[in-house]
Motif scaffolding. Structure first.
Motif, mmCIF file in Angstrom:
data_model
loop_
_atom_site.group_PDB
_atom_site.id
_atom_site.type_symbol
_atom_site.label_atom_id
_atom_site.label_comp_id
_atom_site.label_asym_id
_atom_site.label_seq_id
_atom_site.Cartn_x
_atom_site.Cartn_y
_atom_site.Cartn_z
ATOM 1 N N ALA A 23 -0.665 -2.598 16.566
ATOM 2 C CA ALA A 23 0.200 -1.650 15.852
ATOM 3 C C ALA A 23 1.460 -2.354 15.352
ATOM 4 O O ALA A 23 1.903 -2.139 14.212
ATOM 5 N N GLY A 24 2.028 -3.211 16.204
ATOM 6 C CA GLY A 24 3.251 -3.903 15.831
ATOM 7 C C GLY A 24 3.064 -4.832 14.649
ATOM 8 O O GLY A 24 3.893 -4.879 13.729
ATOM 9 N N ALA A 25 1.976 -5.594 14.652
ATOM 10 C CA ALA A 25 1.721 -6.540 13.560
ATOM 11 C C ALA A 25 1.560 -5.804 12.230
ATOM 12 O O ALA A 25 2.074 -6.247 11.190
ATOM 13 N N ASN A 67 6.582 7.806 9.239
ATOM 14 C CA ASN A 67 5.590 8.753 9.749
ATOM 15 C C ASN A 67 4.636 9.225 8.656
ATOM 16 O O ASN A 67 3.472 9.513 8.923
ATOM 17 N N ALA A 68 5.117 9.278 7.422
ATOM 18 C CA ALA A 68 4.292 9.756 6.315
ATOM 19 C C ALA A 68 3.352 8.682 5.769
ATOM 20 O O ALA A 68 2.330 9.007 5.155
ATOM 21 N N ASN A 69 3.669 7.399 6.002
ATOM 22 C CA ASN A 69 2.936 6.334 5.312
ATOM 23 C C ASN A 69 2.217 5.326 6.204
ATOM 24 O O ASN A 69 1.294 4.652 5.734
ATOM 25 N N PHE A 70 2.609 5.206 7.457
ATOM 26 C CA PHE A 70 2.074 4.102 8.261
ATOM 27 C C PHE A 70 0.585 4.231 8.544
ATOM 28 O O PHE A 70 -0.156 3.250 8.472
ATOM 29 N N GLU A 71 0.123 5.409 8.882
ATOM 30 C CA GLU A 71 -1.288 5.562 9.260
ATOM 31 C C GLU A 71 -2.203 5.152 8.115
ATOM 32 O O GLU A 71 -3.214 4.471 8.329
ATOM 33 N N ALA A 97 1.946 5.238 17.545
ATOM 34 C CA ALA A 97 1.394 4.180 18.401
ATOM 35 C C ALA A 97 2.524 3.372 19.030
ATOM 36 O O ALA A 97 3.544 3.106 18.387
ATOM 37 N N PRO A 98 2.351 2.978 20.300
ATOM 38 C CA PRO A 98 3.404 2.213 20.974
ATOM 39 C C PRO A 98 3.823 0.995 20.166
ATOM 40 O O PRO A 98 2.988 0.237 19.687
ATOM 41 N N ALA A 99 5.121 0.836 19.996
ATOM 42 C CA ALA A 99 5.740 -0.324 19.350
ATOM 43 C C ALA A 99 5.685 -0.302 17.832
ATOM 44 O O ALA A 99 6.296 -1.157 17.183
ATOM 45 N N ALA A 100 4.985 0.647 17.213
ATOM 46 C CA ALA A 100 4.836 0.623 15.755
ATOM 47 C C ALA A 100 6.170 0.840 15.045
ATOM 48 O O ALA A 100 6.546 0.068 14.156
ATOM 49 N N ASP A 101 6.890 1.904 15.415
ATOM 50 C CA ASP A 101 8.122 2.241 14.695
ATOM 51 C C ASP A 101 9.159 1.127 14.772
ATOM 52 O O ASP A 101 9.726 0.687 13.779
ATOM 53 N N ARG A 102 9.374 0.620 15.981
ATOM 54 C CA ARG A 102 10.413 -0.407 16.164
ATOM 55 C C ARG A 102 9.977 -1.780 15.647
ATOM 56 O O ARG A 102 10.817 -2.642 15.395
ATOM 57 N N SER A 103 8.677 -1.965 15.463
ATOM 58 C CA SER A 103 8.208 -3.208 14.839
ATOM 59 C C SER A 103 8.512 -3.203 13.341
ATOM 60 O O SER A 103 8.856 -4.245 12.768
#
Length: 421
Positions: free
Chosen positions: A46-48, A293-297, A307-313
Protein backbone atom coordinates in the motif's frame (compact mmCIF):
# COMPACT_ATOMS: atom_id res chain seq x y z
CA UNK A 1 24.52 16.80 -52.31
CA UNK A 2 24.55 13.16 -51.28
CA UNK A 3 27.14 13.91 -48.58
CA UNK A 4 25.03 16.80 -47.27
CA UNK A 5 21.92 14.63 -47.14
CA UNK A 6 23.84 11.85 -45.42
CA UNK A 7 25.21 14.23 -42.78
CA UNK A 8 21.76 15.72 -42.27
CA UNK A 9 20.27 12.24 -41.85
CA UNK A 10 22.99 11.24 -39.37
CA UNK A 11 22.60 14.45 -37.37
CA UNK A 12 18.82 14.04 -37.29
CA UNK A 13 19.15 10.42 -36.17
CA UNK A 14 21.65 11.40 -33.49
CA UNK A 15 19.29 14.08 -32.21
CA UNK A 16 16.41 11.62 -32.06
CA UNK A 17 18.53 9.06 -30.26
CA UNK A 18 19.96 11.63 -27.87
CA UNK A 19 16.59 12.97 -26.74
CA UNK A 20 15.61 10.00 -24.56
CA UNK A 21 19.10 9.96 -23.08
CA UNK A 22 18.79 13.63 -22.10
CA UNK A 23 15.37 12.98 -20.53
CA UNK A 24 16.72 10.04 -18.58
CA UNK A 25 19.67 12.12 -17.36
CA UNK A 26 17.17 14.65 -16.01
CA UNK A 27 15.27 12.07 -13.95
CA UNK A 28 15.82 12.28 -10.19
CA UNK A 29 15.77 8.90 -8.49
CA UNK A 30 14.42 8.46 -4.97
CA UNK A 31 15.04 5.15 -3.23
CA UNK A 32 12.08 3.25 -1.74
CA UNK A 33 12.79 0.45 0.70
CA UNK A 34 9.41 -1.08 1.44
CA UNK A 35 8.16 -4.27 3.04
CA UNK A 36 6.59 -5.71 -0.11
CA UNK A 37 6.72 -9.26 1.26
CA UNK A 38 6.98 -10.85 4.70
CA UNK A 39 4.83 -10.15 7.78
CA UNK A 40 4.45 -6.46 6.91
CA UNK A 41 3.94 -6.98 3.18
CA UNK A 42 0.43 -5.55 3.19
CA UNK A 43 1.75 -2.25 4.58
CA UNK A 44 4.60 -1.97 2.10
CA UNK A 45 2.49 -2.72 -0.95
CA UNK A 46 0.00 0.00 0.00
CA UNK A 47 2.81 2.38 0.90
CA UNK A 48 4.73 1.90 -2.34
CA UNK A 49 1.60 2.53 -4.42
CA UNK A 50 0.80 5.68 -2.43
CA UNK A 51 4.31 7.09 -2.98
CA UNK A 52 3.99 6.23 -6.67
CA UNK A 53 0.71 8.18 -6.78
CA UNK A 54 2.31 11.22 -5.11
CA UNK A 55 5.21 11.17 -7.58
CA UNK A 56 2.82 10.88 -10.55
CA UNK A 57 0.80 13.85 -9.33
CA UNK A 58 4.00 15.83 -8.86
CA UNK A 59 5.45 14.89 -12.25
CA UNK A 60 2.16 15.68 -13.99
CA UNK A 61 2.34 19.12 -12.35
CA UNK A 62 5.71 19.79 -13.98
CA UNK A 63 8.22 18.00 -11.79
CA UNK A 64 11.34 19.48 -10.19
CA UNK A 65 12.50 22.14 -12.64
CA UNK A 66 11.04 20.00 -15.42
CA UNK A 67 12.71 16.81 -14.21
CA UNK A 68 10.68 13.78 -13.16
CA UNK A 69 10.94 12.16 -9.74
CA UNK A 70 11.15 8.39 -10.18
CA UNK A 71 11.21 5.65 -7.60
CA UNK A 72 13.69 2.79 -7.41
CA UNK A 73 11.66 0.43 -5.23
CA UNK A 74 13.34 -2.38 -3.29
CA UNK A 75 11.76 -5.11 -1.15
CA UNK A 76 13.09 -5.31 2.40
CA UNK A 77 11.20 -8.60 2.87
CA UNK A 78 10.32 -7.18 6.33
CA UNK A 79 13.89 -7.90 7.44
CA UNK A 80 16.39 -5.38 8.73
CA UNK A 81 19.44 -7.08 7.21
CA UNK A 82 17.87 -7.22 3.76
CA UNK A 83 16.79 -3.58 4.11
CA UNK A 84 20.34 -2.48 4.90
CA UNK A 85 21.67 -4.30 1.84
CA UNK A 86 19.07 -2.69 -0.41
CA UNK A 87 19.59 0.78 1.07
CA UNK A 88 23.36 0.43 0.71
CA UNK A 89 22.97 -0.40 -2.98
CA UNK A 90 20.68 2.57 -3.50
CA UNK A 91 23.13 4.97 -1.85
CA UNK A 92 26.44 3.58 -3.12
CA UNK A 93 25.47 2.45 -6.62
CA UNK A 94 22.37 4.45 -7.58
CA UNK A 95 23.60 7.53 -5.68
CA UNK A 96 20.15 8.39 -4.33
CA UNK A 97 19.96 11.39 -2.01
CA UNK A 98 16.69 10.35 -0.33
CA UNK A 99 15.28 7.04 0.86
CA UNK A 100 11.60 6.62 1.74
CA UNK A 101 11.16 3.73 4.14
CA UNK A 102 10.94 1.47 5.81
CA UNK A 103 7.43 0.93 6.95
CA UNK A 104 8.12 -0.94 10.19
CA UNK A 105 10.62 0.24 12.80
CA UNK A 106 12.72 -2.93 12.71
CA UNK A 107 13.49 -2.02 9.08
CA UNK A 108 13.81 1.76 9.42
CA UNK A 109 16.17 1.73 12.41
CA UNK A 110 18.96 -0.35 10.83
CA UNK A 111 18.68 1.64 7.59
CA UNK A 112 19.09 4.83 9.62
CA UNK A 113 21.95 3.70 11.84
CA UNK A 114 23.87 1.73 9.20
CA UNK A 115 23.25 3.68 5.99
CA UNK A 116 21.45 7.02 5.88
CA UNK A 117 22.75 8.74 9.02
CA UNK A 118 26.43 7.89 8.39
CA UNK A 119 26.11 8.93 4.73
CA UNK A 120 24.05 12.06 5.42
CA UNK A 121 21.24 10.80 3.17
CA UNK A 122 17.70 11.97 3.91
CA UNK A 123 15.33 9.24 5.16
CA UNK A 124 11.56 9.61 5.50
CA UNK A 125 9.57 6.79 7.07
CA UNK A 126 5.82 6.76 6.51
CA UNK A 127 4.93 4.41 9.35
CA UNK A 128 7.79 3.55 11.73
CA UNK A 129 6.52 4.58 15.14
CA UNK A 130 9.14 3.32 17.61
CA UNK A 131 10.22 5.80 20.34
CA UNK A 132 13.78 4.59 19.70
CA UNK A 133 13.84 6.77 16.58
CA UNK A 134 13.22 9.85 18.73
CA UNK A 135 15.90 8.74 21.19
CA UNK A 136 18.42 8.34 18.38
CA UNK A 137 17.69 11.92 17.40
CA UNK A 138 18.11 13.17 20.97
CA UNK A 139 21.43 11.34 21.20
CA UNK A 140 22.65 13.07 18.03
CA UNK A 141 22.87 9.79 16.12
CA UNK A 142 20.63 10.68 13.17
CA UNK A 143 22.56 13.67 11.80
CA UNK A 144 19.15 15.31 11.46
CA UNK A 145 18.37 13.33 8.30
CA UNK A 146 15.40 11.35 9.65
CA UNK A 147 11.74 12.36 9.35
CA UNK A 148 8.52 10.36 9.79
CA UNK A 149 4.87 10.96 8.97
CA UNK A 150 3.48 8.97 11.90
CA UNK A 151 3.25 9.69 15.60
CA UNK A 152 5.44 7.86 18.09
CA UNK A 153 4.31 4.76 19.96
CA UNK A 154 5.15 6.63 23.14
CA UNK A 155 1.77 8.24 22.50
CA UNK A 156 -0.07 5.29 20.93
CA UNK A 157 0.64 2.97 23.86
CA UNK A 158 -0.91 5.49 26.22
CA UNK A 159 -3.94 5.98 23.99
CA UNK A 160 -4.45 2.21 23.82
CA UNK A 161 -4.34 1.91 27.62
CA UNK A 162 -7.03 4.53 28.12
CA UNK A 163 -9.19 3.09 25.33
CA UNK A 164 -8.98 -0.43 26.80
CA UNK A 165 -10.13 0.71 30.21
CA UNK A 166 -12.92 2.80 28.69
CA UNK A 167 -14.21 -0.48 27.19
CA UNK A 168 -14.19 -2.11 30.62
CA UNK A 169 -11.09 -4.26 29.94
CA UNK A 170 -9.65 -4.26 33.47
CA UNK A 171 -7.49 -7.41 33.15
CA UNK A 172 -5.49 -7.91 29.99
CA UNK A 173 -2.91 -10.35 28.65
CA UNK A 174 -0.28 -9.16 26.18
CA UNK A 175 1.35 -10.99 23.28
CA UNK A 176 3.81 -8.85 21.35
CA UNK A 177 6.34 -9.16 18.57
CA UNK A 178 9.80 -9.34 20.09
CA UNK A 179 11.41 -6.39 18.31
CA UNK A 180 11.98 -2.71 18.96
CA UNK A 181 8.45 -1.76 17.93
CA UNK A 182 6.74 -4.39 20.08
CA UNK A 183 8.89 -3.88 23.17
CA UNK A 184 8.47 -0.10 23.15
CA UNK A 185 4.75 -0.22 22.50
CA UNK A 186 4.21 -2.61 25.41
CA UNK A 187 6.40 -0.57 27.74
CA UNK A 188 4.39 2.60 27.10
CA UNK A 189 1.07 0.76 27.27
CA UNK A 190 1.94 -1.05 30.50
CA UNK A 191 3.00 2.10 32.35
CA UNK A 192 -0.22 3.93 31.47
CA UNK A 193 -2.53 0.93 31.88
CA UNK A 194 -1.27 0.13 35.39
CA UNK A 195 -1.33 3.78 36.44
CA UNK A 196 -4.95 4.03 35.33
CA UNK A 197 -5.94 0.98 37.38
CA UNK A 198 -5.63 -1.92 34.95
CA UNK A 199 -4.04 -5.31 35.65
CA UNK A 200 -1.73 -7.09 33.22
CA UNK A 201 -2.05 -10.83 33.76
CA UNK A 202 0.89 -11.82 31.55
CA UNK A 203 3.28 -10.47 28.91
CA UNK A 204 4.45 -12.92 26.26
CA UNK A 205 6.92 -11.95 23.50
CA UNK A 206 7.08 -13.94 20.29
CA UNK A 207 9.54 -14.28 17.42
CA UNK A 208 8.32 -13.69 13.89
CA UNK A 209 7.43 -16.17 11.15
CA UNK A 210 6.70 -19.22 13.30
CA UNK A 211 4.38 -21.87 11.94
CA UNK A 212 2.52 -22.10 15.24
CA UNK A 213 2.01 -19.84 18.25
CA UNK A 214 0.03 -22.29 20.38
CA UNK A 215 2.52 -22.18 23.25
CA UNK A 216 2.49 -18.36 23.37
CA UNK A 217 -1.32 -18.30 23.28
CA UNK A 218 -1.53 -20.91 26.03
CA UNK A 219 0.90 -19.01 28.26
CA UNK A 220 -1.07 -15.79 27.81
CA UNK A 221 -4.31 -17.38 29.03
CA UNK A 222 -3.03 -17.71 32.59
CA UNK A 223 -4.83 -15.44 35.01
CA UNK A 224 -8.15 -15.36 33.14
CA UNK A 225 -7.72 -12.03 31.35
CA UNK A 226 -10.66 -10.04 30.01
CA UNK A 227 -8.93 -9.60 26.66
CA UNK A 228 -5.76 -10.09 24.65
CA UNK A 229 -3.67 -7.07 23.65
CA UNK A 230 -2.05 -8.26 20.45
CA UNK A 231 0.88 -6.12 19.23
CA UNK A 232 1.75 -7.66 15.90
CA UNK A 233 1.55 -7.54 12.10
CA UNK A 234 -1.31 -9.00 9.99
CA UNK A 235 0.24 -12.37 9.04
CA UNK A 236 1.66 -13.45 12.39
CA UNK A 237 -1.14 -11.66 14.20
CA UNK A 238 -3.76 -13.78 12.47
CA UNK A 239 -1.93 -16.99 13.38
CA UNK A 240 -1.71 -15.89 17.02
CA UNK A 241 -5.36 -14.84 17.17
CA UNK A 242 -6.47 -18.19 15.73
CA UNK A 243 -4.34 -20.02 18.31
CA UNK A 244 -5.85 -17.91 21.08
CA UNK A 245 -9.40 -18.62 19.92
CA UNK A 246 -8.73 -22.33 19.38
CA UNK A 247 -7.31 -22.60 22.89
CA UNK A 248 -10.44 -21.11 24.44
CA UNK A 249 -9.24 -17.54 24.92
CA UNK A 250 -11.89 -14.88 25.35
CA UNK A 251 -12.81 -13.40 21.97
CA UNK A 252 -12.07 -9.83 23.00
CA UNK A 253 -9.02 -8.13 21.53
CA UNK A 254 -7.11 -4.89 21.75
CA UNK A 255 -5.06 -4.29 18.59
CA UNK A 256 -2.31 -1.95 17.46
CA UNK A 257 -2.49 0.27 14.37
CA UNK A 258 -1.09 -2.26 11.89
CA UNK A 259 -3.85 -4.74 12.66
CA UNK A 260 -6.34 -2.43 10.96
CA UNK A 261 -6.16 -4.85 8.06
CA UNK A 262 -8.60 -6.66 5.79
CA UNK A 263 -6.15 -9.56 5.49
CA UNK A 264 -6.05 -9.95 9.27
CA UNK A 265 -9.84 -9.88 9.57
CA UNK A 266 -10.35 -12.39 6.75
CA UNK A 267 -7.63 -14.74 8.05
CA UNK A 268 -9.02 -14.83 11.59
CA UNK A 269 -12.70 -14.73 10.64
CA UNK A 270 -14.85 -11.66 11.13
CA UNK A 271 -17.24 -13.59 13.41
CA UNK A 272 -14.48 -13.91 16.01
CA UNK A 273 -13.61 -10.21 16.00
CA UNK A 274 -16.88 -8.58 16.97
CA UNK A 275 -15.21 -7.39 20.19
CA UNK A 276 -11.94 -6.22 18.70
CA UNK A 277 -10.81 -2.68 19.48
CA UNK A 278 -7.82 -0.77 18.18
CA UNK A 279 -5.87 2.47 17.96
CA UNK A 280 -4.14 4.12 15.02
CA UNK A 281 -2.27 7.33 14.37
CA UNK A 282 -5.13 9.56 13.29
CA UNK A 283 -5.80 12.27 10.78
CA UNK A 284 -7.14 15.80 10.88
CA UNK A 285 -9.16 15.75 7.66
CA UNK A 286 -8.13 18.18 4.92
CA UNK A 287 -8.77 18.64 1.22
CA UNK A 288 -5.86 16.22 0.71
CA UNK A 289 -7.71 13.56 2.69
CA UNK A 290 -10.75 13.94 0.47
CA UNK A 291 -8.63 13.81 -2.68
CA UNK A 292 -6.72 10.72 -1.58
CA UNK A 293 -9.81 8.84 -0.42
CA UNK A 294 -11.52 9.54 -3.74
CA UNK A 295 -8.63 8.48 -5.99
CA UNK A 296 -6.24 6.03 -4.36
CA UNK A 297 -8.21 2.80 -4.74
CA UNK A 298 -8.57 3.32 -8.49
CA UNK A 299 -4.93 4.35 -8.91
CA UNK A 300 -3.62 1.41 -6.87
CA UNK A 301 -5.71 -1.21 -8.61
CA UNK A 302 -7.92 -2.03 -5.68
CA UNK A 303 -6.02 -1.20 -2.49
CA UNK A 304 -8.35 0.68 -0.15
CA UNK A 305 -7.47 4.22 0.86
CA UNK A 306 -7.79 3.05 4.47
CA UNK A 307 -5.05 0.42 4.03
CA UNK A 308 -2.37 0.66 6.74
CA UNK A 309 0.35 3.19 5.87
CA UNK A 310 -1.26 4.30 2.57
CA UNK A 311 -2.29 7.83 3.55
CA UNK A 312 0.95 8.78 5.29
CA UNK A 313 3.02 7.22 2.50
CA UNK A 314 1.43 9.61 0.01
CA UNK A 315 2.42 12.44 2.32
CA UNK A 316 5.99 11.15 2.58
CA UNK A 317 6.22 11.07 -1.22
CA UNK A 318 4.68 14.53 -1.61
CA UNK A 319 6.96 16.11 1.00
CA UNK A 320 10.07 14.55 -0.55
CA UNK A 321 9.12 15.66 -4.09
CA UNK A 322 8.30 19.22 -3.02
CA UNK A 323 11.50 19.41 -0.97
CA UNK A 324 13.57 18.35 -3.99
CA UNK A 325 11.92 21.12 -6.00
CA UNK A 326 12.59 23.64 -3.23
CA UNK A 327 16.19 22.48 -2.88
CA UNK A 328 16.74 23.17 -6.57
CA UNK A 329 18.96 20.13 -6.94
CA UNK A 330 19.10 16.45 -5.92
CA UNK A 331 21.45 17.05 -3.01
CA UNK A 332 20.81 15.47 0.39
CA UNK A 333 21.93 18.46 2.48
CA UNK A 334 19.81 20.85 0.43
CA UNK A 335 16.80 18.52 0.58
CA UNK A 336 17.15 18.13 4.36
CA UNK A 337 17.18 21.90 4.75
CA UNK A 338 14.17 22.26 2.43
CA UNK A 339 11.84 19.79 4.16
CA UNK A 340 10.88 22.12 7.05
CA UNK A 341 10.21 24.89 4.51
CA UNK A 342 7.66 22.70 2.73
CA UNK A 343 5.53 22.57 5.90
CA UNK A 344 6.38 26.05 7.18
CA UNK A 345 3.93 27.77 9.50
CA UNK A 346 2.56 30.78 7.72
CA UNK A 347 3.23 29.33 4.29
CA UNK A 348 0.62 29.20 1.54
CA UNK A 349 -1.59 26.12 2.15
CA UNK A 350 -1.03 23.37 -0.42
CA UNK A 351 -3.07 20.18 -0.75
CA UNK A 352 -2.53 16.90 -2.59
CA UNK A 353 -3.02 16.43 -6.33
CA UNK A 354 -1.71 17.73 -9.65
CA UNK A 355 -3.42 21.13 -9.60
CA UNK A 356 -2.27 21.90 -6.07
CA UNK A 357 1.28 20.79 -6.85
CA UNK A 358 1.27 23.13 -9.87
CA UNK A 359 0.41 25.95 -7.47
CA UNK A 360 3.15 24.83 -5.09
CA UNK A 361 5.80 24.72 -7.81
CA UNK A 362 4.96 28.26 -8.90
CA UNK A 363 5.22 29.52 -5.32
CA UNK A 364 8.54 27.72 -4.86
CA UNK A 365 9.85 29.25 -8.09
CA UNK A 366 8.82 32.68 -6.82
CA UNK A 367 10.63 32.06 -3.53
CA UNK A 368 7.46 32.02 -1.45
CA UNK A 369 6.87 29.65 1.53
CA UNK A 370 4.30 26.85 1.38
CA UNK A 371 2.64 24.65 3.96
CA UNK A 372 1.72 21.21 2.68
CA UNK A 373 -1.47 20.06 4.35
CA UNK A 374 -1.32 16.32 4.01
CA UNK A 375 -3.70 13.43 3.76
CA UNK A 376 -3.09 12.87 7.47
CA UNK A 377 -3.55 16.58 8.22
CA UNK A 378 -1.30 19.65 8.45
CA UNK A 379 2.21 18.32 9.04
CA UNK A 380 4.96 19.89 11.15
CA UNK A 381 8.25 18.27 12.14
CA UNK A 382 10.06 18.88 15.41
CA UNK A 383 13.85 18.90 15.76
CA UNK A 384 13.91 15.08 15.80
CA UNK A 385 11.77 14.65 12.68
CA UNK A 386 8.66 13.70 14.69
CA UNK A 387 5.10 14.86 14.17
CA UNK A 388 2.21 15.12 16.60
CA UNK A 389 -1.43 14.43 15.96
CA UNK A 390 -4.59 12.76 17.24
CA UNK A 391 -5.20 9.04 17.60
CA UNK A 392 -8.09 7.26 15.97
CA UNK A 393 -10.11 4.83 18.08
CA UNK A 394 -11.74 2.02 16.12
CA UNK A 395 -13.40 -1.34 16.42
CA UNK A 396 -14.28 -4.19 14.08
CA UNK A 397 -17.95 -4.78 13.34
CA UNK A 398 -19.32 -7.06 10.64
CA UNK A 399 -15.83 -7.54 9.25
CA UNK A 400 -15.27 -3.81 8.79
CA UNK A 401 -13.05 -1.39 10.70
CA UNK A 402 -15.20 1.44 12.03
CA UNK A 403 -13.92 4.65 13.63
CA UNK A 404 -15.69 5.26 16.94
CA UNK A 405 -13.75 8.18 18.38
CA UNK A 406 -10.58 10.19 18.65
CA UNK A 407 -8.08 11.00 21.39
CA UNK A 408 -6.20 14.28 21.22
CA UNK A 409 -2.49 14.72 21.78
CA UNK A 410 -3.24 16.98 24.75
CA UNK A 411 -5.38 14.30 26.39
CA UNK A 412 -2.67 11.69 25.89
CA UNK A 413 -0.04 14.04 27.24
CA UNK A 414 -2.04 14.59 30.41
CA UNK A 415 -2.42 10.83 30.94
CA UNK A 416 1.34 10.33 30.48
CA UNK A 417 2.07 13.16 32.88
CA UNK A 418 -0.29 11.82 35.53
CA UNK A 419 1.08 8.28 35.09
CA UNK A 420 4.58 9.56 35.71
CA UNK A 421 3.70 11.11 39.06
Amino acid sequence: MRITLLLTTLLTSTTILAAPSHAADCDITVGLVMELTGPAGEYGQAGAKAVEMAFKDFNDAGGANGCKIIADTRDSQSQGTVAVDQATQLVNIKKVQVIIGGIISSVSIPILTSVTAPAGIVQVSPASSSPTLTELGKQGKTNGVFFRTITSDALQGTAAAKYALDQGLMKIAIIHVNNDFGVNMVREFSAAYKALGGTITSTTPYNEKQASYSSEASAAMAGEPDALYLVSYPVDGATIARAWISGGGKQTFLLNDGMNSKDFIESVGAQYLENAFGTSSGTSPTASTEYFNANFETFSGGIAASAPAADRSYDAGAIVALAIAAAGKPDAAAIKAAIPKIVADGGEPISAGKEQFEKALKLIKDGKPIKYQGVIGPVSFDQYGDITGPFRLWRIKGGEVTTVGEMSTDEIGKIKSDAGK
